[in-house]
Design a protein around this motif. Sequence first.
Motif, PDB file in Angstrom:
ATOM      1  N   PRO A  70     -10.578   0.347   2.152  1.00 12.13           N
ATOM      2  CA  PRO A  70     -11.605  -0.496   1.524  1.00 12.13           C
ATOM      3  C   PRO A  70     -12.188   0.053   0.218  1.00 12.13           C
ATOM      4  CG  PRO A  70     -12.444   0.521   3.537  1.00 12.13           C
ATOM      5  CD  PRO A  70     -10.975   0.823   3.478  1.00 12.13           C
ATOM      6  N   GLU A  71     -12.113   1.348  -0.018  1.00 12.04           N
ATOM      7  CA  GLU A  71     -12.715   1.907  -1.227  1.00 12.04           C
ATOM      8  C   GLU A  71     -11.703   2.356  -2.274  1.00 12.04           C
ATOM      9  OE1 GLU A  71     -16.219   4.513  -1.077  1.00 12.04           O
ATOM     10  OE2 GLU A  71     -16.015   4.366   1.103  1.00 12.04           O
ATOM     11  N   LEU A  72     -10.463   2.517  -1.912  1.00 10.10           N
ATOM     12  CA  LEU A  72      -9.448   2.986  -2.849  1.00 10.10           C
ATOM     13  C   LEU A  72      -9.036   1.831  -3.761  1.00 10.10           C
ATOM     14  CD1 LEU A  72      -7.671   5.605  -3.336  1.00 10.10           C
ATOM     15  CD2 LEU A  72      -5.891   4.357  -2.136  1.00 10.10           C
ATOM     16  N   ARG A  73      -9.017   2.075  -5.046  1.00 10.86           N
ATOM     17  CA  ARG A  73      -8.619   1.060  -6.023  1.00 10.86           C
ATOM     18  C   ARG A  73      -7.317   1.473  -6.683  1.00 10.86           C
ATOM     19  NH1 ARG A  73     -10.976  -1.397  -3.260  1.00 10.86           N
ATOM     20  NH2 ARG A  73     -13.164  -1.936  -3.340  1.00 10.86           N
ATOM     21  N   ILE A  74      -6.346   0.570  -6.673  1.00 12.26           N
ATOM     22  CA  ILE A  74      -5.037   0.817  -7.267  1.00 12.26           C
ATOM     23  C   ILE A  74      -4.781  -0.288  -8.281  1.00 12.26           C
ATOM     24  CG2 ILE A  74      -2.565   1.048  -6.817  1.00 12.26           C
ATOM     25  CD1 ILE A  74      -3.391   1.726  -3.854  1.00 12.26           C
ATOM     26  N   ASP A  75      -4.562   0.089  -9.529  1.00 14.32           N
ATOM     27  CA  ASP A  75      -4.303  -0.879 -10.593  1.00 14.32           C
ATOM     28  C   ASP A  75      -3.016  -0.503 -11.304  1.00 14.32           C
ATOM     29  OD1 ASP A  75      -6.761  -2.509 -10.428  1.00 14.32           O
ATOM     30  OD2 ASP A  75      -7.751  -0.635 -11.005  1.00 14.32           O
ATOM     31  N   ARG A  76      -2.188  -1.508 -11.562  1.00 20.13           N
ATOM     32  CA  ARG A  76      -0.945  -1.311 -12.319  1.00 20.13           C
ATOM     33  C   ARG A  76      -1.171  -1.789 -13.753  1.00 20.13           C
ATOM     34  NH1 ARG A  76       2.926  -0.394  -8.343  1.00 20.13           N
ATOM     35  NH2 ARG A  76       2.310  -1.136  -6.294  1.00 20.13           N
ATOM     36  N   GLY A 104       3.304   0.474 -17.349  1.00 16.41           N
ATOM     37  CA  GLY A 104       4.059   1.112 -16.271  1.00 16.41           C
ATOM     38  C   GLY A 104       3.354   2.269 -15.596  1.00 16.41           C
ATOM     39  N   VAL A 105       2.055   2.364 -15.786  1.00 17.54           N
ATOM     40  CA  VAL A 105       1.273   3.433 -15.166  1.00 17.54           C
ATOM     41  C   VAL A 105       0.415   2.832 -14.058  1.00 17.54           C
ATOM     42  CG1 VAL A 105      -0.582   5.121 -15.545  1.00 17.54           C
ATOM     43  CG2 VAL A 105       1.253   4.869 -17.230  1.00 17.54           C
ATOM     44  N   VAL A 106       0.336   3.551 -12.941  1.00 24.91           N
ATOM     45  CA  VAL A 106      -0.544   3.164 -11.841  1.00 24.91           C
ATOM     46  C   VAL A 106      -1.792   4.031 -11.916  1.00 24.91           C
ATOM     47  CG1 VAL A 106      -0.819   3.111  -9.331  1.00 24.91           C
ATOM     48  CG2 VAL A 106       1.347   2.428 -10.360  1.00 24.91           C
ATOM     49  N   GLU A 148       7.044   4.117 -11.033  1.00 27.12           N
ATOM     50  CA  GLU A 148       8.224   4.415 -10.213  1.00 27.12           C
ATOM     51  C   GLU A 148       8.027   5.609  -9.283  1.00 27.12           C
ATOM     52  OE1 GLU A 148       8.950   6.249 -14.314  1.00 27.12           O
ATOM     53  OE2 GLU A 148       8.303   4.287 -13.614  1.00 27.12           O
ATOM     54  N   ASP A 149       6.957   6.372  -9.475  1.00 22.37           N
ATOM     55  CA  ASP A 149       6.674   7.523  -8.614  1.00 22.37           C
ATOM     56  C   ASP A 149       5.756   7.182  -7.445  1.00 22.37           C
ATOM     57  OD1 ASP A 149       8.193   8.997 -10.358  1.00 22.37           O
ATOM     58  OD2 ASP A 149       6.513  10.119 -11.215  1.00 22.37           O
ATOM     59  N   VAL A 150       5.253   5.948  -7.413  1.00 27.60           N
ATOM     60  CA  VAL A 150       4.219   5.554  -6.458  1.00 27.60           C
ATOM     61  C   VAL A 150       4.746   4.462  -5.526  1.00 27.60           C
ATOM     62  CG1 VAL A 150       1.928   4.509  -6.239  1.00 27.60           C
ATOM     63  CG2 VAL A 150       2.391   6.119  -8.105  1.00 27.60           C
ATOM     64  N   ILE A 151       4.436   4.606  -4.231  1.00 21.40           N
ATOM     65  CA  ILE A 151       4.692   3.538  -3.262  1.00 21.40           C
ATOM     66  C   ILE A 151       3.358   3.219  -2.585  1.00 21.40           C
ATOM     67  CG2 ILE A 151       5.833   2.879  -1.111  1.00 21.40           C
ATOM     68  CD1 ILE A 151       8.177   4.631  -1.910  1.00 21.40           C
ATOM     69  N   VAL A 152       3.000   1.953  -2.625  1.00 23.93           N
ATOM     70  CA  VAL A 152       1.779   1.489  -1.982  1.00 23.93           C
ATOM     71  C   VAL A 152       2.195   0.822  -0.675  1.00 23.93           C
ATOM     72  CG1 VAL A 152      -0.262   0.034  -2.199  1.00 23.93           C
ATOM     73  CG2 VAL A 152       0.685   1.181  -4.240  1.00 23.93           C
TER      74      VAL A 152
END
Length: 165
Positions: A82-88, A92-94, A108-112
């Motif tokens: 609920p608190e983690l924010r992931i933006d693409r 090409g950077v997360v 390409e280094d990240v899997i959600v």
Amino acid sequence: MPTESWSIQIDKEYLKFSAAHFLIFPDGSAERLHGHNYRVYVDLEGRLDPHGLVIDFKEVKPVVRELVDELDEHWLLPRDHPELRIDRRDDGVVEVRYRERYYAAPEEDVIVLPINNTSAENFATWIGREVHRRLAERFPDLEIRDLKVAVEETQGQRGVYRLRA
């Protein structure tokens, strides 16, 4: 009346993946970003076919190997915290934000993953559900009565998922 059951157990050295993560604790604190060499174990119970097999080991091992290969050498993130924010970003950077922390990594280094925390238990759950789904797709006649998947993050410490039909 006694009940009989049959299963296959898979414990192969090559069914492993290396991944980075950080765990978020109930009090809101979080581990530092770090990695593990995870190992995956599978126990599958089903009925015996006319040839005396639950399923041939050589049919299951590639499915598990596909999954560990997909996860290998990635930073694993929980989509559903609920608190983690992931933006693409468009470049090409997360970007990852958790409270006062900020991280950025190539996409390409990240899997959600569709989990709420990157615990061994949640990894076992995701892998177990994927093993079940992929086996059901490839082997529609396979009747899985019980599936247990364990993910070991360090020797002697495993998260375990179990699916009973």
